[in-house]
Design an enzyme around this catalytic site. Structure first.
Site, PDB file in Angstrom:
ATOM      1  N   GLU A 239      39.514  36.332  34.281  1.00 12.20           N
ATOM      2  CA  GLU A 239      39.836  36.120  35.692  1.00 12.20           C
ATOM      3  C   GLU A 239      40.717  34.896  35.909  1.00 12.20           C
ATOM      4  O   GLU A 239      40.819  34.382  37.017  1.00 12.20           O
ATOM      5  CB  GLU A 239      38.539  35.991  36.508  1.00 12.20           C
ATOM      6  CG  GLU A 239      37.712  34.744  36.202  1.00 12.20           C
ATOM      7  CD  GLU A 239      36.727  34.938  35.061  1.00 12.20           C
ATOM      8  OE1 GLU A 239      35.759  34.166  34.993  1.00 12.20           O
ATOM      9  OE2 GLU A 239      36.931  35.853  34.247  1.00 12.20           O
TER      10      GLU A 239
ATOM     11  N   ASP B 259      41.248  30.293  38.616  1.00  9.43           N
ATOM     12  CA  ASP B 259      40.412  31.446  38.280  1.00  9.43           C
ATOM     13  C   ASP B 259      39.561  31.820  39.485  1.00  9.43           C
ATOM     14  O   ASP B 259      39.436  31.056  40.444  1.00  9.43           O
ATOM     15  CB  ASP B 259      39.575  31.210  37.028  1.00  9.43           C
ATOM     16  CG  ASP B 259      38.390  30.281  37.252  1.00  9.43           C
ATOM     17  OD1 ASP B 259      38.224  29.773  38.389  1.00  9.43           O
ATOM     18  OD2 ASP B 259      37.635  30.047  36.300  1.00  9.43           O
TER      19      ASP B 259
ATOM     20  N   ASP C  45      37.831  45.247  38.387  1.00  4.07           N
ATOM     21  CA  ASP C  45      39.243  45.480  38.081  1.00  4.07           C
ATOM     22  C   ASP C  45      40.078  45.525  39.352  1.00  4.07           C
ATOM     23  O   ASP C  45      41.205  45.018  39.398  1.00  4.07           O
ATOM     24  CB  ASP C  45      39.413  46.795  37.312  1.00  4.07           C
ATOM     25  CG  ASP C  45      38.899  46.694  35.878  1.00  4.07           C
ATOM     26  OD1 ASP C  45      38.670  45.562  35.413  1.00  4.07           O
ATOM     27  OD2 ASP C  45      38.728  47.748  35.231  1.00  4.07           O
TER      28      ASP C  45
ATOM     29  N   ASN D 183      31.175  40.891  39.296  1.00  2.00           N
ATOM     30  CA  ASN D 183      31.517  41.960  38.353  1.00  2.00           C
ATOM     31  C   ASN D 183      30.258  42.665  37.860  1.00  2.00           C
ATOM     32  O   ASN D 183      30.232  43.892  37.735  1.00  2.00           O
ATOM     33  CB  ASN D 183      32.294  41.367  37.177  1.00  2.00           C
ATOM     34  CG  ASN D 183      33.134  42.407  36.450  1.00  2.00           C
ATOM     35  OD1 ASN D 183      33.608  43.356  37.044  1.00  2.00           O
ATOM     36  ND2 ASN D 183      33.313  42.212  35.165  1.00  2.00           N
TER      37      ASN D 183
END
Length: 360
Positions: A282, A237, A254, A245
């Site tokens: 993620e 991840d 994104d 984010n």
């Protein structure tokens, strides 16, 4: 003009609407040509008036159905006005049985009525139309023979030929366009099914496979693979992704996930039975089909370094790192294999992040 007409037909919402529109267009053209034919043949003013009424009625029904949106009502009216009223009455003034009117009876029954959507209504109108047409034939011979303008043999032959050509052309054209409409709708349905199938196994954002497809492949291919066939699972991840984010925005987040997915996809050999999947958020998972474990670990490291080199115009200082784990997965239940490699990922996080932990 024909190109615009074809485009208008294809833009209708369903094949039923397309067929009904085709019937109206071809029916209007046939009625207009029939009116001209009655004038040329000199059958009489009543014949010309009633064939012209058929043309006017079709045009009015077109406006009702496709301008005011009353398509079902328009279809019913078309059958009632033409097949049950106007065509049977016109029969009396266009030569009766010694004319080509029987051709119009057949085209009315086999073109206009069958395209009604509801089966019970179609059957009722078909029966009513047949009764009306049969009654007009019987009455023209028995009760009202004086209404029928007699034709000589020459006029009869000409009328039959003209009626046959018009109605045969009408039936051929409607049938061919109906088949084309069906083919277009069939292709559209196939494309929709392909799109839905793709959406059912792919992650919409990254284009990688989704979790469900990952487990299916692991269940069907990896778990049943021979012991000497090497499969490894790689899970990772993005480190501290939530912080980036939240601070840089979800649109940027994104974009990060898409770039990470591209880096992972570059080392995947799908023709060799491998796949890359977005596991959720993620988190990403890859299935490697290798000759040995070192190859799988080396490719996982290649992904980590490629992601570490990513740069973004939105924030040139932003750096992406990942933490993950690699382990064998031959003959292991999919959820257990994922659980094992997830534990390796956790160890990589605890050890300082930006690294890949190997299984034993």
């Amino acid at each position: 003009m024909f190109a615009r007409l074809k485009e208008y037909i294809t833009t209708q919402k369903s094949m039923h609407s397309q067929v009904f529109l085709i019937v109206l267009i071809v029916g209007a053209l046939t009625a207009l040509l029939s009116t001209l034919a009655t004038v040329i043949e000199g059958i009489g003013p009543a014949a010309s008036i009633f064939t012209l009424l058929c043309f006017v009625a079709i045009c009015g029904i077109f406006v009702l159905a496709f301008v005011f949106g009353k398509e079902t009502l328009g279809h019913i009216l078309l059958c009632v006005v033409l097949d049950i009223i106007l065509i049977p009455i016109t029969f009396f003034f266009c030569g009766g049985v010694r004319s080509g009117m029987v051709c119009y009876f057949l085209s009315g029954l086999y073109i206009i009525v069958p395209s009604i959507e509801k089966r019970w209504l179609r059957a009722m109108i078909y029966i009513a139309s047949t009764v009306a047409m049969a009654t007009s034939i019987i009455l023209s011979v028995t009760a009202f023979p004086h209404l029928v303008e007699p034709m000589d043999d020459h006029g009869w032959y000409i009328d039959v030929v003209i009626s046959f050509v018009l109605n045969a052309g009408c039936m051929f054209y409607v049938s061919s366009l109906t088949v084309r409409s069906y083919e277009r709708e069939h292709r559209a349905n196939e494309e929709l099914l392909e799109k839905l199938e793709k959406l059912s196994i792919r992650d919409e954002l990254t284009g990688l496979y989704n979790r469900r497809e990952l487990f299916r492949v692991m269940e069907d291919n990896v778990m049943e693979a021979p012991s000497d066939d090497h499969y490894e699972v790689f899970m990772f991840d993005v480190d501290d992704f939530k912080v980036a984010n939240d601070s840089l925005g979800h649109v940027f987040g994104d974009k990060v996930l898409k770039e990470v997915a591209n880096c992972l996809q570059e080392v995947i050999r799908e023709e060799n039975g491998e796949l890359a999947a977005r596991f959720g958020g993620e988190e990403f998972v890859a299935i490697f089909h290798t000759n040995n474990f070192e190859d799988a670990y080396g490719r996982a490291e290649k992904v980590r370094m490629a992601i570490e080199r990513l740069r973004f115009a939105e924030d040139p200082e932003y750096r992406i790192t990942i933490s993950g784990g690699v382990d064998h997965c031959n003959g292991i239940r999919p959820r257990r294999a994922i659980r094992q490699v997830d534990e390796l990922l956790y160890i990589a996080k605890q050890a300082g992040k930006n690294q890949i932990t190997r299984g034993e």
